[in-house]
Design an enzyme around this catalytic site. Structure first.
Site, PDB file in Angstrom:
ATOM      1  N   CYS A 141       0.805  -1.232   0.000  1.00  0.00           N
ATOM      2  CA  CYS A 141       0.000   0.000   0.000  1.00  0.00           C
ATOM      3  C   CYS A 141       0.828   1.267   0.000  1.00  0.00           C
ATOM      4  CB  CYS A 141      -0.912   0.005   1.226  1.00  0.00           C
ATOM      5  SG  CYS A 141      -2.051  -1.367   1.224  1.00  0.00           S
TER       6      CYS A 141
HETATM    7  N1  NAD Z   1      -2.915  -5.971   2.272  1.00  0.00           N
HETATM    8  C1  NAD Z   1      -3.302  -4.884   2.891  1.00  0.00           C
HETATM    9  O1  NAD Z   1      -3.022  -4.716   4.079  1.00  0.00           O
HETATM   10  C2  NAD Z   1      -4.107  -3.798   2.200  1.00  0.00           C
HETATM   11  C3  NAD Z   1      -4.472  -2.702   2.976  1.00  0.00           C
HETATM   12  C4  NAD Z   1      -5.231  -1.690   2.371  1.00  0.00           C
HETATM   13  C5  NAD Z   1      -5.618  -1.798   1.047  1.00  0.00           C
HETATM   14  N2  NAD Z   1      -5.248  -2.867   0.296  1.00  0.00           N
HETATM   15  C6  NAD Z   1      -5.696  -2.914  -1.075  1.00  0.00           C
HETATM   16  O2  NAD Z   1      -6.576  -4.009  -1.295  1.00  0.00           O
HETATM   17  C7  NAD Z   1      -6.394  -4.549  -2.608  1.00  0.00           C
HETATM   18  C8  NAD Z   1      -6.079  -6.039  -2.532  1.00  0.00           C
HETATM   19  O3  NAD Z   1      -4.879  -6.194  -1.783  1.00  0.00           O
HETATM   20  P1  NAD Z   1      -4.454  -7.574  -1.131  1.00  0.00           P
HETATM   21  O4  NAD Z   1      -3.328  -7.253  -0.197  1.00  0.00           O
HETATM   22  O5  NAD Z   1      -5.636  -8.306  -0.626  1.00  0.00           O
HETATM   23  O6  NAD Z   1      -3.884  -8.334  -2.413  1.00  0.00           O
HETATM   24  P2  NAD Z   1      -3.542  -9.912  -2.530  1.00  0.00           P
HETATM   25  O7  NAD Z   1      -2.529 -10.021  -3.597  1.00  0.00           O
HETATM   26  O8  NAD Z   1      -3.271 -10.485  -1.177  1.00  0.00           O
HETATM   27  O9  NAD Z   1      -4.899 -10.563  -3.010  1.00  0.00           O
HETATM   28  C9  NAD Z   1      -5.461 -10.321  -4.246  1.00  0.00           C
HETATM   29  C10 NAD Z   1      -6.144 -11.593  -4.714  1.00  0.00           C
HETATM   30  O10 NAD Z   1      -6.790 -11.295  -5.945  1.00  0.00           O
HETATM   31  C11 NAD Z   1      -6.614 -12.407  -6.817  1.00  0.00           C
HETATM   32  N3  NAD Z   1      -6.823 -11.951  -8.185  1.00  0.00           N
HETATM   33  C12 NAD Z   1      -5.962 -11.317  -9.003  1.00  0.00           C
HETATM   34  N4  NAD Z   1      -6.555 -11.050 -10.175  1.00  0.00           N
HETATM   35  C13 NAD Z   1      -7.810 -11.519 -10.087  1.00  0.00           C
HETATM   36  C14 NAD Z   1      -8.906 -11.553 -10.982  1.00  0.00           C
HETATM   37  N5  NAD Z   1      -8.822 -11.010 -12.195  1.00  0.00           N
HETATM   38  N6  NAD Z   1     -10.035 -12.131 -10.548  1.00  0.00           N
HETATM   39  C15 NAD Z   1     -10.110 -12.671  -9.322  1.00  0.00           C
HETATM   40  N7  NAD Z   1      -9.106 -12.679  -8.440  1.00  0.00           N
HETATM   41  C16 NAD Z   1      -7.981 -12.107  -8.816  1.00  0.00           C
HETATM   42  C17 NAD Z   1      -5.239 -12.914  -6.500  1.00  0.00           C
HETATM   43  O11 NAD Z   1      -5.075 -14.269  -6.909  1.00  0.00           O
HETATM   44  C18 NAD Z   1      -5.193 -12.752  -4.973  1.00  0.00           C
HETATM   45  O12 NAD Z   1      -5.670 -13.897  -4.317  1.00  0.00           O
HETATM   46  C19 NAD Z   1      -5.292  -3.709  -3.237  1.00  0.00           C
HETATM   47  O13 NAD Z   1      -5.891  -2.676  -3.963  1.00  0.00           O
HETATM   48  C20 NAD Z   1      -4.574  -3.114  -2.051  1.00  0.00           C
HETATM   49  O14 NAD Z   1      -3.952  -1.900  -2.376  1.00  0.00           O
HETATM   50  C21 NAD Z   1      -4.493  -3.885   0.861  1.00  0.00           C
END
Ligand code: NAD
Length: 428
Positions: free
Chosen positions: A260
């Site tokens: 992030c």
């Molecule tokens: N991890 C954090 O602490 C956090 C905090 C705030 C915001 N975010 C935001 O949340 C969002 C997701 O982050 P995350 O950390 O969960 O990511 P992540 O990589 O852990 O998870 C994303 C998931 O989406 C799946 N994916 C990818 N393309 C896809 C598609 N086309 N269809 C279906 N599934 C698909 C991946 O296989 C994965 O399992 C991002 O925008 C991130 O910036 C994350």
């Protein structure tokens, strides 16, 4: 009620569990068949999420997972939690959001609600996502289906960070869309914060992350400035934070990490250009923060030099590969930059991280994939010329480190309060 959560990662999995716990039927959708299989077997693939919680909800039939996006037709609402990274030119890569939109659009039921949770620039939901959903479904947003943005506020490994109790900002494409999204989240989240549009909700999330990035850059800069004056930034922060108002502590480190803070601010930088605006604070913070690993390596060189050792040929252990303490997430971790910089100067680099026993293949750090964490024991620790603490995991025995190591460079103040022989410990 039945919903789908698309993207079962660090954000999507805890959210799915919270809805399932709140008596909502949850269908998790992901392109990663391995995650889907593990989930359906009641297993957790995220360290800080208990497998028993997953298995309980899977067995009760409240939670299931699939790779079949046509099953979107079964649900009343879809929540999208897919990655929003930067591409190699450090510009927003919306391909995951767009691909998800394309995959779900043909199967969207009339009247369904679609909510985006991924962090992104203002306009993503009502411009980019709306366009693909309308095109693929032949329906109109705000009329035939509903659309909203609600940013996620996950703080992995923070015990206080619970999807249920953290207030959730919600913005709708129309007032009706907002009402639908509020009704959905009110089933699982205690406090909702409605705002007037998707764009305000998107902008609020970016403000939260930019605030962190800028303040971390400030203490990183002050660390350097005070360091040259012989003043310890950590002691300064401890003193300043006793002020009961108008101050919030941020801590220096070896550079930004995670999915992030190093990335999201640049979503705004990119979008601002469209409006002829410059984001100078964001750029400056980015510049200071990305310089930190280089600065730490200079410090390592100085420390080795004081012990008549060149970096070239030195055995250096990076302690902590994860980007923050007590998690197994090493995405964008500054430890990779440290390993690259030290290796390019001829050092022999190993790492120790109990949460990352082996480095998985990644696009950005493919040259490190397959490398294994060393074992924690006296022989190993003694064999290094220098131990560089990059992440302050709680489970590490810092007293053993102090007793066994030849020399420690600490970027996290992890050695505070640990007894260590004079001349062995350096801060960076
Ligand atoms: N991890 C954090 O602490 C956090 C905090 C705030 C915001 N975010 C935001 O949340 C969002 C997701 O982050 P995350 O950390 O969960 O990511 P992540 O990589 O852990 O998870 C994303 C998931 O989406 C799946 N994916 C990818 N393309 C896809 C598609 N086309 N269809 C279906 N599934 C698909 C991946 O296989 C994965 O399992 C991002 O925008 C991130 O910036 C994350």
């Amino acid at each position: 009620m039945k919903i789908a959560v698309v993207g079962l990662g660090y954000v999507g999995l805890p959210l799915s569990l919270q809805f399932a716990r709140s008596c909502v039927d949850v269908l998790g959708l992901d392109v990663d068949a391995k995650k889907v299989e593990l989930l359906n077997n009641g297993e957790s693939y995220i360290k800080h999420i208990d497998a028993s919680t997953v298995s309980e909800l899977v067995e009760s039939g409240k939670l299931s997972a699939s790779t079949d996006f046509s099953r979107i037709r079964e649900v009343e609402a879809v929540i999208i939690c897919v990655p929003t990274p930067l591409n190699k030119n450090r510009e927003p890569d919306l391909s995951f959001v767009i691909n998800t939109g394309r995959a779900i659009a043909p199967h969207l039921a009339t009247g369904a609600l679609v909510v985006l949770e991924s962090t992104t620039y203002p306009g993503t939901t009502d411009e980019d996502l709306r366009a693909v959903l309308e095109e693929g479904s032949g329906m109109k947003a705000g009329v035939d289906f509903h659309l909203a943005f609600s940013p996620e506020r996950e703080d992995p490994a923070n015990d206080q960070s619970k999807v249920k109790s953290i207030p959730k900002v919600v913005g709708g494409y129309t007032p009706k869309c907002l009402a639908r999204a509020m009704a959905l989240y009110s089933r699982a989240v205690d406090k909702l914060v409605p705002v007037s549009s998707c764009r305000v909700a998107e902008a609020a999330k970016l403000l939260e992350n930019i605030f962190r990035s800028v303040n971390i850059a400030l203490v990183n800069e002050l660390k350097t400035v005070y360091g040259t004056m012989g003043i310890d930034i950590w002691e300064v922060i401890e003193a300043a934070k006793t002020k009961p108002f108008g101050f919030m502590p941020f801590y220096p480190g070896p550079g930004l990490g995670g999915h992030c803070i190093p990335i999201d601010p640049f979503y705004l930088t990119w979008k601002a250009r469209e409006f002829g605006q410059h984001t100078r604070f964001i750029e400056l913070a980015g510049e200071i923060n990305t310089r930190m690993p280089e600065q730490v390596v200079h410090r390592v060189a100085d420390v080795l030099n004081s012990r008549q050792r060149p970096i070239h040929g030195a055995r250096i252990l990076i302690l902590g590969l994860a980007y923050k303490p007590n998690v197994d997430d090493e995405r964008e971790s500054p430890s990779y930059a440290l390993m690259d910089l030290l290796t390019s100067r001829g050092a022999n680099v190993e790492y120790y991280d109990p949460f990352v026993p082996i480095i998985k293949p990644t696009r950005e750090h493919s040259h490190w994939s397959g490398k294994k964490s060393i074992e924690w024991n006296r022989n190993q620790i003694e064999s290094f010329d220098l131990i560089l603490i990059a992440t302050n995991h709680k489970c590490v025995n810092y007293q053993e480190l102090a007793d066994w190591a030849n020399c420690v460079v600490d970027t996290r103040n992890a050695m505070a309060g640990v007894r260590i022989a004079p001349g062995k410990l350096w801060k960076a």
